[in-house]
Structure formats: structure tokens, C-alpha cells
Design an enzyme around this catalytic site. Sequence first.
Site, PDB file in Angstrom:
ATOM      1  N   SER A  97       0.835  -1.206   0.000  1.00  0.00           N
ATOM      2  CA  SER A  97       0.000   0.000   0.000  1.00  0.00           C
ATOM      3  C   SER A  97       0.862   1.246   0.000  1.00  0.00           C
ATOM      4  O   SER A  97       2.048   1.215   0.329  1.00  0.00           O
ATOM      5  CB  SER A  97      -0.940  -0.027   1.204  1.00  0.00           C
ATOM      6  OG  SER A  97      -0.554   0.909   2.175  1.00  0.00           O
ATOM      7  N   LYS A  98       0.211   2.355  -0.369  1.00  0.00           N
ATOM      8  CA  LYS A  98       0.895   3.647  -0.382  1.00  0.00           C
ATOM      9  C   LYS A  98       1.469   3.952   0.995  1.00  0.00           C
ATOM     10  O   LYS A  98       2.474   4.633   1.117  1.00  0.00           O
ATOM     11  CB  LYS A  98      -0.112   4.748  -0.712  1.00  0.00           C
ATOM     12  CG  LYS A  98      -0.329   4.959  -2.187  1.00  0.00           C
ATOM     13  CD  LYS A  98      -1.288   6.110  -2.381  1.00  0.00           C
ATOM     14  CE  LYS A  98      -1.842   6.086  -3.778  1.00  0.00           C
ATOM     15  NZ  LYS A  98      -1.296   6.963  -4.716  1.00  0.00           N
ATOM     16  N   ARG A  99       0.782   3.469   2.019  1.00  0.00           N
ATOM     17  CA  ARG A  99       1.212   3.785   3.394  1.00  0.00           C
ATOM     18  C   ARG A  99       2.540   3.130   3.761  1.00  0.00           C
ATOM     19  O   ARG A  99       3.176   3.529   4.721  1.00  0.00           O
ATOM     20  CB  ARG A  99       0.111   3.405   4.387  1.00  0.00           C
ATOM     21  CG  ARG A  99      -0.970   4.464   4.471  1.00  0.00           C
ATOM     22  CD  ARG A  99      -2.033   4.071   5.467  1.00  0.00           C
ATOM     23  NE  ARG A  99      -2.820   2.951   4.955  1.00  0.00           N
ATOM     24  CZ  ARG A  99      -3.861   3.100   4.141  1.00  0.00           C
ATOM     25  NH1 ARG A  99      -4.242   4.293   3.776  1.00  0.00           N
ATOM     26  NH2 ARG A  99      -4.527   2.052   3.686  1.00  0.00           N
TER      27      ARG A  99
END
Length: 501
Positions: A255-257
Amino acid sequence: MSVSPVRVRFAPSPTGYLHFGGARTALFNWLIARKTAGGKFILRIEDTDRSRHVEDSLPKILSDLRWLGLIWDEGPEAGEDLGPYYQSERLDLYKKYAQQLLDAGRAYYALETPEELAAMREQARKEKGEYRYRRPIPLPTAEQAQQAREAGKAVVVRFMMPNEAVTTTDDILGPVTLAAEELEDFIIQKGDGWPTYHLACVVDDALMGITHVLRGQEHLMNTAKHIALQRALGFETPRYAHLPIIFNMNGSKMSKRDKEKAIKKGETPPEIDVHDFRVAGYLPEALLNFISLLGWSTGDDTEQLTLEETVARFEVGGIGKSNAKFDRDKLLAFNTGWASRVSPERLLEAFKDFLVLNDLPMRSLDDATLGHVLRLCTGFRTFRDVQAKAGALFVPDDAIEYNAKAVKKVLRKKEGQGFAMLEAVLPRLEALTDWTTEQLERCITGLCDEQGRKLGDVAQPIRVAVSGSTVSPAIYDTLVLLGRAGTLNRIRHAITLKEQE
Ligand code: GLU
């Protein structure tokens, strides 16, 4: 069998850079279009969520799609047959369809304030139940909605979710039954009159004649909502296919996170957006080949495929149901392989893109020198390795940074043996009449022979002196690239480090 031409779309929201998963969705849709005669790949910009809108993100998404070579047939800056392709320019259409649903009794005005909704959610949490919006009885009338608006309240429109499950045949997952009756009446028009993603997406898929929707599995429950909306609006349902989720090697969802998490921990953030890979010096050929195998396979062991070969072999039926694993080591190996397979012109073009994006001093070199540098660094993993190996040769002589460890290990150790080598080789280099590989070799091996040294004993101190580090292309190539003046300047300067602690 339907023979109407395939029309697929990629529908990013301009909320940042093009994410890796998004690139895979774009690629697979593009492949479906390219595989079929007359197939069209449409780029639609889903920009109706103003709160998530990021200024400048659209040109970046377009640039990265173009860098990958995934060119769209219709969309921004392309053919506009069924446009506009920006949802923010289609608001009247969505209003029309929301009104049609209201008139048909398939949608209703809802008057709860965000605070009231939050309180209902909180209540459900306290009772340890799952929150689900309950359709008010009786439903608010158009007059009540008008009064609420006049009183300054935001009035939304909700779709009446039918009380029945939706069964569909997914082209990847097979027959799936989506428990639509468990879904709440979702919002189709927000308080400011803008549509939600669901309404805009369904209207546009229909009006743009989309025949196949291929998107990530995280959208599966949205598909239940979308099919219900299509039925209520009398639209045809396109074919659906949901791609497997992409996981990191450690089993967590990619994920982007992941980037923020790494930064918090003080680690180097992993590449996640296509732009990250571009800046890190990957070739689009390698990236595309690697992405194409995230969930799809040829059915045999073939892994190295050009885009043309992928077009020829790609089948939605070859996409698996299970999660895809993102193996970064494999991607690096792919990149090394592709760097040796693409033509020198292609490699040079990609290298220049990397140098410009990173604003590196090598960007001002001519093509012949850059091509030479690339040849000297053959076998590199990414262009970053080329920069690490040769970049220091192209900064001004007084801008090179000496790596403290390298100075200690190569120049200072054994009572300054490296410095002594530099002092011995300097006058010999100064005396050279020609600055060629042959002369340099004769000069340096001559010194080695006289002093009974190995080549590394002389070459490595020179390397540290001229590059600041222990890596550079082969020593004679390095010195030829640097030229006489640069080499001598840098060696003289390095000798002065002897007195500094
Ligand atoms: N704008 C949506 C997204 O970025 C598109 C989803 C879809 O393909 O319907 O997730």
C-alpha cells in the site's frame, strides 16, 4: 457471441502519483484493448471527490502512463469521441440520472447531518453491532428536502438498495454472489450536488459504452452496488473481472502507506508509485514485464516478454484468483536483464529520462559519452547504480565528496600506504605525453612492477582519489573519462587529505 468492439477504461482519481497497482490495472485493460480488433482503451478522470483532489497530480499520472507506453485511444489530450472524460465536466449528466432515480422512486433524499450519522455509528459501536444506515420511514419528501436546504443543511440523495443478492459471473473469479441485500442505501449525490464515485462510474461506464470492467478485487462489493444501479437505470451490465490483491513478500498488503511507515521508522521508503521506480532508474520495459506477471501467467514458464509478446499471449483467463506477490529482487533481476536486451538507443533514452528527473550533472553530457558510460557500467541493476559508479566523475573537481571509510581503508591504513602510492604515481602521470588507456596502463603497471605491488595497491588509491569512493568503472576507463586535468587535480587534492584527521 457479441461482436461489438471491446471498450475498456482506466479510471484514476487525481489524488497523487500513479500507484503500482493502478499501473497493473491500466496495463491489463490496455492489453485487452490491444488484443482485439477495434478495441479501445479509454482514460477517464474520476475527479468528483474534491476533498481528495491533489493539485498537479493529473499531469504526473499522464506522464507516467506515457512513460510506460500505455497510450489511450480516448481521454484527456486524445480523441474525445464520447467525452468529456473528466467527470467534473459531466455534472449535469449525473444530476439528470439522480433525478431519474428519484422520480422512479428508486432513490430518496436523506436529511441526516454528518453529526447525526456519526452518533448513529457511535451507538452501533457501543452496542457492538455493525453500523448500517436504516432507511427512514416515511421517506423525506421533496418539500422537506427543500426546506432543509433552505435552512442551510446539506441534503444528499441515497439509492434504494434492492433487497436481493446480485449474482454475476466474474471473468476471473467465476460465479460470485454478492449479498447486495446486506448493503445499505448508499449515497449517489452529495450535499453539494456532486455525484459520488458510484453514480458517476455507472453512468460513465454506460454512456462511454464500456464493455469490460477490469479492476482490483477491493472493488468487488462496489460491483454489487454498480450492478444494482445499472438495473435501476436500465443500463446494460458490462463484463466484470476483479484482479488479485498485490502483497509484499512479508505477506502484508502492498500500500501507499508502506512509504510513510518506512519513513517513520527511519528506513529508506520502498518504491510504490510508478514515479518512484522511474526516479530509481528502472526501465519501463522491465517494470511492465514484471507487472504483467502480477496475477497473470503465460501458462508455461516463459517470463521474459516484450510488450508485443505480452499482447499476443495475454488472456483474462490466464489471470489467477490468488494473491500476487511483489518480489523486489525479481524486479531488480528483470531490470538487469532488460538493460542488456533493449537497443542502445532505447537504453540511452531511458537513462536520459532518469538523469533529467533526478537533475544529475551527467544530464549535460552528450549522447556519445552517456552511451560510453552505460557500456562501462554493464551489468548494473538500475540507473542508480550507474550514477553511484560514474556520477562522481562528472561533478566539478572541488565538489567531490570523499567517503570517510574509503579514505581510511584505502589511503590511510598501513601508515598511509595509499597516500604514498598517490605521491609516487602523480609525477609519472604528470609526465605522460598521451592520455590513453595504453599509456595509463604502462605507467601504472610499471609502478607496480618497480615496487613489487599488485595492481589493486595502486589502482584503488587512485580510484578513491578521483571518485571519492571505492567504486568506479575500470581504472583506465575511469581516468580516460575524467581526462588529464581532472585526474591530476583530484590526486593532488587527495594527497592534502593526509594532513587532515
Ligand atoms: N477511480 C476509481 C479508483 O481509482 C476507479 C475504480 C474503477 O475502476 O471503477 O479506484
